[in-house]
Write a protein that holds these residues in place. Structure first.
Motif, PDB file in Angstrom:
ATOM      1  N   VAL A  22       0.847  -1.204   0.000  1.00  0.00           N
ATOM      2  CA  VAL A  22       0.000   0.000   0.000  1.00  0.00           C
ATOM      3  C   VAL A  22       0.877   1.247   0.000  1.00  0.00           C
ATOM      4  O   VAL A  22       0.653   2.204  -0.768  1.00  0.00           O
ATOM      5  CB  VAL A  22      -0.941   0.010   1.237  1.00  0.00           C
ATOM      6  N   GLY A 291      -1.865  -5.483  -1.434  1.00  0.00           N
ATOM      7  CA  GLY A 291      -1.556  -4.123  -0.990  1.00  0.00           C
ATOM      8  C   GLY A 291      -1.609  -3.136  -2.154  1.00  0.00           C
ATOM      9  O   GLY A 291      -2.227  -2.065  -2.064  1.00  0.00           O
ATOM     10  N   ALA A 295      -4.510   0.031  -2.775  1.00  0.00           N
ATOM     11  CA  ALA A 295      -4.237   1.448  -3.085  1.00  0.00           C
ATOM     12  C   ALA A 295      -4.934   1.825  -4.398  1.00  0.00           C
ATOM     13  O   ALA A 295      -5.552   2.895  -4.511  1.00  0.00           O
ATOM     14  CB  ALA A 295      -2.730   1.683  -3.181  1.00  0.00           C
TER      15      ALA A 295
END
Ligand code: F6P
Length: 342
Positions: A22, A291, A295
């Motif tokens: 992320v 991850g 995002a």
């Protein structure tokens, strides 16, 4: 965008890989700022967080646990806690909260979204029982550790001509027992989905003892005998989500089996060893991909959804669907595995 990320529930190998995914994706592709919320939902209740930069996540990929800490704090049904969570989100100016967790954490994520907050979920649990994703990260690590433990127990079972019982985690779903048992050629696998018959089990074990001189039994912590309502446990404590703390069926089973067959049986409870420590590569890769996808989902405004593995691709599942019920082992899968046993 200002992204908040938290990890909730039991720790799990691969959590740091998600945090890293992320953070790197957010900062490098979107010029986001990323805030790490400490200790799961508790950090939002108490306004505890830390900024995350590129350097903070530089070396965390192989680390077990979570650099942000975790908790089993449950704000559902507590309006004061929910208000404090909302106030912290506003104070930090978060545009989205990415919550990495199992069904309990994701249920809070879903509830916040229903209340108008922007959230994205990332499925996590060694138990592999989150609906709407093919696998959860952490599961493969737990299976490897479980299989290695069963392999090791077999040498003692064989040398001492006795039964060895390995208890692994798995509250509602027996995925870890099933795959660790398959990977170690276990002689019996007992899982929560299909309660077992003690007489049948003992006759199978006596026959196995006659033929091979030993047997290895892998049992999930949530498994129970047909006549029982719940799995036997060491104590009756419950957590914030009302789940009874499981653990103890292995010793209970070894005692019963040895009494009823007259053959010595011993138990090993694998416990937190299967949840701690470094993730296997599969989990590092899956967690990193999730991850990145989380995002991306935030930037596409795919709020109220969970990033999920579907075949070889990462897709999205509505949070509501993901938390409806756990993903359990089906009869067809279990029966196929039974043909390998003994
Ligand atoms: O992570 C899921 C799980 O491993 C369950 O199988 C188990 O019952 C539970 O966590 C125990 O975790 P803790 O004791 O940390 O609450």
């Amino acid at each position: 965008m200002n992204i908040g990320i938290l990890t909730g529930g039991g720790d799990c190998p691969g959590l740091n890989a998600v945090i890293r995914g992320v953070t790197l994706r957010g900062i490098r592709k979107y010029r986001d700022s990323v805030v790490g919320i400490l200790d799961g939902w508790q950090g939002l209740v108490e306004n505890r967080s830390r900024p995350l930069g590129l350097q903070d996540v530089e070396r965390i990929l192989p680390d077990g646990g979570t650099m942000l800490g975790t908790s089993r704090t449950n704000p559902i049904g507590d309006p004061a806690m929910m208000r404090r969570i909302g106030a912290t989100i506003d104070r930090l100016g978060l545009d989205v909260v990415i919550a990495v967790g199992g069904d309990d954490t994701l249920r809070v994520c879903c509830e916040l979204h229903a209340g108008g907050r922007r959230t994205v979920g990332v499925p996590k649990t060694i138990d592999n029982d989150v609906r709407g994703t093919d696998y959860t990260f952490g599961f493969q690590t737990a299976v490897s550790i479980g299989a290695e433990a069963a392999d090791r127990l077999r040498t003692t079972a064989d040398s001492h001509h006795r039964f060895m019982v390995l208890e692994v985690m798995g509250r509602d779903a027996g995925w870890i027992a099933l795959e660790a048992g398959m990977a170690s050629a276990a002689d019996a696998i007992l899982i929560p989905e299909f309660p077992f018959d003690m007489d049948e089990l003992c006759s199978t074990l006596i026959a196995l003892h006659r033929r091979k001189g030993h047997a290895v039994i892998v049992v999930a912590e949530g498994a129970r005998e047909k006549s029982m309502k719940d799995a036997p446990t060491q104590h009756a404590k419950t957590d914030a989500f009302g789940h009874v703390m499981l653990g103890g069926i292995g010793h209970w089973l070894a005692e019963r089996v040895s009494r009823e067959t007259g053959i010595p049986a011993r138990a090993t409870q694998l416990g937190y060893i299967q949840r701690g420590g470094i993730p296997v590569s599969y989990d590092r890769v899956l967690a990193s991909r999730l991850g990145i996808a989380a995002a991306d989902a935030a930037h596409r405004s795919d709020f109220g959804s969970m990033v999920a593995l579907r075949g070889e691709k990462i897709g999205l599942t509505p949070l509501e669907e993901a938390v409806r019920e756990p993903r359990l082992v089906d009869l067809e899968t279990y029966e196929a595995v039974l043909s390998l046993l003994g």
